[in-house]
Design an enzyme around this catalytic site. Sequence first.
Site, PDB file in Angstrom:
ATOM      1  CG  ASP A 408      -5.782  -6.130  -2.420  1.00  0.00           C
ATOM      2  OD1 ASP A 408      -6.644  -5.570  -1.729  1.00  0.00           O
ATOM      3  OD2 ASP A 408      -5.731  -6.029  -3.662  1.00  0.00           O
ATOM      4  CG  HIS A 409      -7.944  -5.382   4.612  1.00  0.00           C
ATOM      5  ND1 HIS A 409      -8.569  -6.585   4.868  1.00  0.00           N
ATOM      6  CD2 HIS A 409      -7.919  -4.729   5.808  1.00  0.00           C
ATOM      7  CE1 HIS A 409      -8.910  -6.648   6.137  1.00  0.00           C
ATOM      8  NE2 HIS A 409      -8.530  -5.536   6.729  1.00  0.00           N
ATOM      9  NE  ARG A 410      -8.394  -4.234  -3.859  1.00  0.00           N
ATOM     10  CZ  ARG A 410      -8.000  -3.991  -5.104  1.00  0.00           C
ATOM     11  NH1 ARG A 410      -8.753  -3.247  -5.907  1.00  0.00           N
ATOM     12  NH2 ARG A 410      -6.861  -4.472  -5.558  1.00  0.00           N
ATOM     13  CB  ILE A 412      -5.960 -11.261   2.323  1.00  0.00           C
ATOM     14  CG1 ILE A 412      -5.599 -12.041   1.056  1.00  0.00           C
ATOM     15  CG2 ILE A 412      -5.399 -11.941   3.556  1.00  0.00           C
ATOM     16  CD1 ILE A 412      -4.144 -11.962   0.684  1.00  0.00           C
TER      17      ILE A 412
END
Length: 438
Positions: A408-410, A412
């Site tokens: 999850d780029h939010r 990591i």
Amino acid sequence: MTREFKLPALAENVDKVTVTKIMVAVGDAVRRDQPVIEIETDKAATEVPSAVDGTVTEVRAQEGQALRVGDVVFVVSGNGEAAAPVEAPKQEAPAPAKAESAEQPEETPAPADPASAPKTAPATAAPSAGSPVPASPSVRRLAREFGIELSEVPGTGPGGRVSIEDVKSYSRSARTDTRPSSAPAPRTAAPSPTAAPPVIDTSRFGDIEHLAMNSVRRRTAQNLTNAWTTIPHVTQFDKADVSAVEQFRQQYGKRVEAAGGKLTVTAILVKLLASALKKFPQFNASVDMQAEEILYKRFYNIGVAVDTDRGLLVPVVHNADTKSVTQIAVELQGMAARAREKKNRLEEMQGATFTISNLGGVGGTGFTPIVNPPEVAILGVSRSQVEPVFADGAFQPRTMLPLSLSYDHRVIDGADAARFLRWVCEALEQPLLIMLEN
């Protein structure tokens, strides 16, 4: 004398099931604790034992039928007495399988006479010291993720029962007490509804068979649609040299088999990942966009995807950091068998903080697994193969294992993902390094 056997409460928050198999017929003699029906929920399948003795005179349930708690399954006659009601199993572990994000807040029943109800309902007195706090598993999970001691939350439900709204209210008040007066209140993230695409009629091209989704497939479709539309996915790829791991498996596989398990790469990865999550805590977290918070979990439960004829199920190894590889291997062997035989328990399908999806037994060189909320990462494992690797001035045959880390780029960043996966690869290549760092 005739008596009815009704569907008992199997677990909290489970009030509807699908009957997959009727194991009795009219004329059969039934005894207490004998499995009589097989049911399936959106997380598990299990056999339900009878709570009555007697001879079956009528079967009211049908295979494929949806039943609610309290519905009559069959009727018996005889002199036996009804057994005590089946108690719902206690579940301290939080929910997954494949996702728990669809939980809805519990509602407190309204008074019978609205006119007599006070404008503000006072909180019910908390339970006495030492007694367990009445709350559902979903409420306990939320409290753990918020880092809240459940006994400190005033319960507004009957008998002091704590609801999800009670936990959220307590969390908001705690943040208000500690936030500087000049700090802005958290913004509320706007929902992003996703409309289902229209179904195109292709019947003019040929015959079509309409087959209803089973409960596992239905929940999987719902949860993965939610995950794909709400989580900004990125996948990091790498390869690990597992030549030493393969030698280790050959050397100690018989010892693990004697204990009742199988020494697989998955079992080794479960243990290794528990250490990795301690070193990289952002991968053992959840995100709350409404409160603008990241929830770091201090427990390490690894879900392992299992392929079954009903769809993908994800039993969970709880507290993997406290177990040996042998214990994990034995546990995985039992959970996978129960999942395929439709005998898995609801409590072992809940509470994952990270998931492994191993397709190496099927094949492939890589894939992009979908993150299972409320988790923020998932590790995909593909089939290992011998490849020429240039080392010490020459090419050498080495067994290489492809790994795919979706995250999850939010929460990591790409560099964090690269470091995490490289650490996993190096730990597989030199497992003694874990002993130096833990």
